[in-house]
Design a protein around this motif. Structure first.
Motif, PDB file in Angstrom:
ATOM      1  N   HIS A  73      81.820  60.205  38.264  1.00  0.00           N
ATOM      2  CA  HIS A  73      82.016  59.519  36.978  1.00  0.00           C
ATOM      3  C   HIS A  73      80.745  58.711  36.669  1.00  0.00           C
ATOM      4  O   HIS A  73      80.725  57.503  36.846  1.00  0.00           O
ATOM      5  N   ILE A  98      89.521  49.854  34.754  1.00  0.00           N
ATOM      6  CA  ILE A  98      88.870  50.915  33.985  1.00  0.00           C
ATOM      7  C   ILE A  98      88.588  50.465  32.559  1.00  0.00           C
ATOM      8  O   ILE A  98      87.541  50.779  31.979  1.00  0.00           O
ATOM      9  N   THR A 101      85.253  48.864  31.997  1.00  0.00           N
ATOM     10  CA  THR A 101      84.159  49.819  31.883  1.00  0.00           C
ATOM     11  C   THR A 101      84.190  50.522  30.535  1.00  0.00           C
ATOM     12  O   THR A 101      83.140  50.823  29.955  1.00  0.00           O
ATOM     13  N   TYR A 138      85.106  57.263  30.124  1.00  0.00           N
ATOM     14  CA  TYR A 138      84.964  55.829  29.882  1.00  0.00           C
ATOM     15  C   TYR A 138      84.667  55.532  28.416  1.00  0.00           C
ATOM     16  O   TYR A 138      84.296  54.414  28.072  1.00  0.00           O
ATOM     17  N   HIS A 165      91.836  59.817  30.916  1.00  0.00           N
ATOM     18  CA  HIS A 165      91.585  58.979  32.102  1.00  0.00           C
ATOM     19  C   HIS A 165      92.661  57.896  32.179  1.00  0.00           C
ATOM     20  O   HIS A 165      93.400  57.813  33.156  1.00  0.00           O
ATOM     21  N   ASN A 304      81.811  56.040  41.033  1.00  0.00           N
ATOM     22  CA  ASN A 304      82.267  55.387  39.812  1.00  0.00           C
ATOM     23  C   ASN A 304      82.139  53.884  39.996  1.00  0.00           C
ATOM     24  O   ASN A 304      82.067  53.403  41.128  1.00  0.00           O
ATOM     25  N   GLY A 306      84.160  51.406  39.658  1.00  0.00           N
ATOM     26  CA  GLY A 306      85.305  50.585  40.006  1.00  0.00           C
ATOM     27  C   GLY A 306      85.811  50.751  41.417  1.00  0.00           C
ATOM     28  O   GLY A 306      85.857  49.795  42.195  1.00  0.00           O
TER      29      GLY A 306
END
Length: 389
Positions: A73, A98, A101, A138, A165, A304, A306
């Protein structure tokens, strides 16, 4: 004009082709490999290597296929250091995960997103990753998802549309309307820019019925399914992935016996992402259970911002061996040939004549050192399509 380069004095060559060498990794000792332009032209005993324009002396070190990362990601903006710090410190944190982001990504310019992806692609390639899948996910508006895919496509052909997502804040009270967007106008913009479609089928994201609707709509537009499945809880994701012929079911942390049986009887690869468990202090997937059932397993760092902010496949190989009960041979195969299977690629993940010259030279005599010496930067050199990275 064809340019040939020979890599000689390889202590152990991992081919991932049992017909070429010893064991499931097809190991060849005292080997050499010849690259012509972007392809492998010859492999064999080092003493018999043909004359070439250029020569690289491996110095008794190991050579293996370039790592194939089938789950990342990288199109994002912002930073979630505070979230990670709070989680590791045992403090509550409610800044949005998420969605944090998503807000930063929407606010970022195309140039900023491109610079970020370029940075992490370079980082991954320095660590031996030569094939990389990149997802959107994102942006979560039609325009932001489309531009995320445009940015990703500058760096890889393995581009995945992940409009599903999570449900963004503006649709918090009407998830059905967001599914309509993901399968309608957003898909119309994104389908021409992607090869794959993915969905996070999980509690708090999309349920089985929603995931089926999204993946079916993508398949009707020519996109092949992938599924974020069974990461946080047991659920329908894995069996849905197998039913729909998904290339991979990713995470596979919480599995029932029926889930394992489905994977064993289907063609869907179980892609395991141990960086996520490491970074969230969650239980690791049981790779041994899957392998013993005959399931094809791949490994990926799941880079990613997170839950797994690492691009190191070597680190994931070490985690797989230490925490997921894989042997070093199994983990190296999963990080190379397994990733290729998850992307349905036959030209990477192995070392054989005619395949892409994607290779990794380790500063070690054996591939086992990837697990034996965790945390040590062992990649001495990497070639991507015959070009030294």
């Amino acid at each position: 004009m064809t340019t040939a380069t020979a890599i000689i004095d390889i202590s152990t060559l991992v081919t991932n082709d049992p017909s070429l060498g010893e064991g499931p990794l097809g190991l060849i000792q005292d080997a050499a490999v010849v690259m012509e332009d972007d392809r492998i032209a010859w492999i064999g005993d080092s003493s018999k290597a043909p004359a070439t324009d250029n020569q690289v002396d491996a110095g008794g070190r190991a050579l293996l296929p370039g790592f194939v990362d089938s789950h990342s990601h990288l199109v994002f903006a912002g930073d979630r250091t505070e979230e990670f710090n709070a989680r590791m410190s045992g403090r509550p944190y409610s800044a949005g995960g998420i969605r944090t982001t998503v807000a930063a990504t929407r606010a970022a310019s195309d140039q900023d997103l491109d610079a970020n992806v370029a940075h992490y692609v370079r980082e991954a390639r320095r660590q031996g990753t030569t094939t990389l899948e990149i997802k959107s996910g994102y942006g979560l508006t039609s325009q932001d998802e489309a531009r995320s895919l445009e940015v990703a496509s500058a760096y890889t052909d393995e581009v995945t549309y992940l409009g599903a997502h999570v449900v963004p804040p503006e649709f918090a009270d009407d998830a059905a309307a967001y599914v309509d967007l993901v399968t309608g106008p957003m898909l119309d913009l994104c389908a021409p820019r992607a090869r794959w479609i993915d969905v996070f089928c999980e509690r708090g994201a999309f349920d089985g019925d929603q995931a089926r609707t999204i993946l079916t709509a993508g398949a009707q537009r020519g996109l092949t399914p992938r599924v974020h499945a069974n990461q946080l809880t047991q659920g329908p994701g894995v069996q849905l992935a197998v039913e729909l012929g998904a290339a991979s079911a990713d995470h596979c942390t919480h599995l029932s016996d029926a889930d394992v049986d489905a994977l064993a009887q289907g063609d869907t690869v179980a892609t395991l992402l141990p960086g996520a468990e490491f970074s969230t202090r969650s239980p690791y997937p049981d790779a041994r259970r899957l392998l013993d059932a005959g399931v094809t397993v791949a490994l990926s760092p799941d880079c990613n911002p997170g839950s797994s902010f690492t691009s190191s496949m070597s680190f994931c190989v070490a985690l797989a061996v230490r925490e997921m009960r894989m042997t070093p041979d199994e983990a190296v195969w999963a990080a190379t040939a397994g990733g290729a299977r998850a992307l349905r690629r036959t030209d990477v993940g192995r070392v054989a004549v005619g395949l892409r010259a994607d290779l990794v030279l380790l500063d070690a005599p054996s591939h086992v050192h990837l697990a034996y010496r965790p945390g040590v930067p062992l990649v001495a050199a990497a070639w991507h399509g015959g070009t030294l990275v």
